[in-house]
Design a protein around this motif. Sequence first.
Motif, PDB file in Angstrom:
ATOM      1  N   ASP A 215       0.816  -1.213   0.000  1.00  0.00           N
ATOM      2  CA  ASP A 215       0.000   0.000   0.000  1.00  0.00           C
ATOM      3  C   ASP A 215       0.852   1.266   0.000  1.00  0.00           C
ATOM      4  OD1 ASP A 215      -2.831  -0.545  -0.168  1.00  0.00           O
ATOM      5  OD2 ASP A 215      -2.566  -1.703   1.666  1.00  0.00           O
TER       6      ASP A 215
ATOM      7  N   ARG B 263       1.284   4.102  -3.006  1.00  0.00           N
ATOM      8  CA  ARG B 263       1.072   5.529  -2.737  1.00  0.00           C
ATOM      9  C   ARG B 263       2.164   6.403  -3.331  1.00  0.00           C
ATOM     10  NH1 ARG B 263       0.108   8.110   2.991  1.00  0.00           N
ATOM     11  NH2 ARG B 263      -0.542  10.053   2.002  1.00  0.00           N
TER      12      ARG B 263
ATOM     13  N   SER C 230      -6.201   6.793  -6.215  1.00  0.00           N
ATOM     14  CA  SER C 230      -5.200   7.039  -5.181  1.00  0.00           C
ATOM     15  C   SER C 230      -5.852   6.910  -3.822  1.00  0.00           C
ATOM     16  CB  SER C 230      -4.592   8.429  -5.361  1.00  0.00           C
ATOM     17  OG  SER C 230      -5.464   9.396  -4.861  1.00  0.00           O
TER      18      SER C 230
ATOM     19  N   PRO D 185      -5.082   6.304   0.514  1.00  0.00           N
ATOM     20  CA  PRO D 185      -4.064   6.353   1.575  1.00  0.00           C
ATOM     21  C   PRO D 185      -3.656   4.940   1.986  1.00  0.00           C
ATOM     22  CG  PRO D 185      -6.229   6.892   2.446  1.00  0.00           C
ATOM     23  CD  PRO D 185      -6.395   6.714   0.985  1.00  0.00           C
TER      24      PRO D 185
END
Lengths: 423, 116
Positions: free
Chosen positions: A371, A375, A416, A418
């Motif tokens: 993840d 990002r 996109s 977090p």
Amino acid sequence: MEGEGFRQIESIYRSESRRVIATLIRLLGDFDLAEEALHEAWAAALEQWPSQGIPAQPRAWLVSTGRFKAIDSLRRRARFQPLLGDAAEHLEADLPEGRDADELEDDRLRLIFTCCHPALNPDAQVALTLREVCGLATEEIARAFLIPAPTLAQRIVRAKAKIRDAKIPYQVPSPRELPERLPSVLRVIYLIFNEGYSASSGESATRPDLTGEAIRLGRLLADLLPDAETTGLLALMLLHDSRSSTRMDGAGNLLLLEHQDRSLWNREQITEGLALVKRALSSQRFGPYGIQAAIAAVHAESSDAAATDWEEIVGLYVVLHRLDPSPIVELNQAVAIAMRDGPLAGLDRIDALLARSALPGYHLIHAARADLLRRIGQLGEARAAYAKALEMTQQGAERRYLESRLQELGGNDLPSRPPPGPH
Amino acid sequence: MKYLCLIYGLEAAWAAQSETDRNRIYGEYMAFTEDIQKSGHLLGGEELQPTQAATTVRVRNGKVSATDGPFAETKEQLGGYYLIEAADLNEAIQVASRIPGARDGSIEVRPIQEME
């Protein structure tokens, strides 16, 4: 007796049976004999209570009836095994005790500490606690842990045999012994909770029956033994459980903390949990459970991920790591650092963990890394990390989560999002 | 209730001890033995010779076979034992935890099977 009376008997059955068995085990010195005696006491109650009325102290009635039934049964069997006659006489000579409420509650603690005795196999501690303290049927426990019922039954039989043969005493440890004995009890309760909160395998990611039992046990322990860590553990479980209804979307997919609808979190559990955290931390004797509860409390008090005090959370992980160093704590700290200082700072930490192969085979470290990589736009590496995480978990909902992330990365249009927080 | 406390440790490390260190540990064992004699726990106990002096005996089809060495090669070796009397396992654990060998080796606590 009216329907109301039967309902009353049923409610006494539910609330008193495990208390009565805890006392009968002490008086009779044998788990199986106590189970049989409880059964007979209830048979007698169902025969007598509807016509003669429910006794003023049903618990004491059940204990003394069970005890006499056990003595009777030992006498009958003594015709074939003379030693049992001595046992029966011995039991009869012992004054009936334990009528007073404190003594009876102590019996429940004795039972918990016996079931969680460190000399028993750790798996057996969990099984025995659910069977004897919570009164779950062997089949229910086997289903919850996805193991064959005969295997689980065997585990319980072996544990009871060890209690009898090695003479594990039926007692609450002395204050001097408590520091070495309490952790295994807390561990068993938290294991039961975790197995319910994020099942290690199977289709469904949660088993509310197990979280419910763990909270019940935690409450009992915190009531009977209001130590900082028993309070901390109860707080931790309540605060995690408060989010249980939002951990999945409608299709049964896992939702990470920052995507959960916080308005649906259970306010009642949060209020109770926050008060308990405060109490645990103010005692100055807090431990790892209290600190983990404090971390959960920060999340519970934040309106969303952005408004979360990540500085505070990173600091709490530093304290937690000092109390109970583990690579899992370091991983969670890395994720919190990523939230505070940005993905690169978190990646550095995670890569350092991987470099010393601190968590081999742990899917969440690869999922967290994936993840963060996504990002910062390193999509190829992110894909590889998700694939690695997927290889390492058998849990249905977690697999679906990872698969959907992989699919998203397969396309050109990337949403996109977090990185994950602790969930 | 009787319990046998089996003292396991690294034989090679024991053999490599200096004379002074060995005497110090013997001193600790003597003090411990005296202690549990006074408290009434002690029933017996001995130090064993190293496993190189061990012989394993079996009878198969009526034939005795004796072979060199202990029954199983293990990381830690049985170096001695105490036979103790204790009220229950908790008391036995308390006693076993005071055996000097518990600090670097391990103590296996085995209840003795009582004759019926």
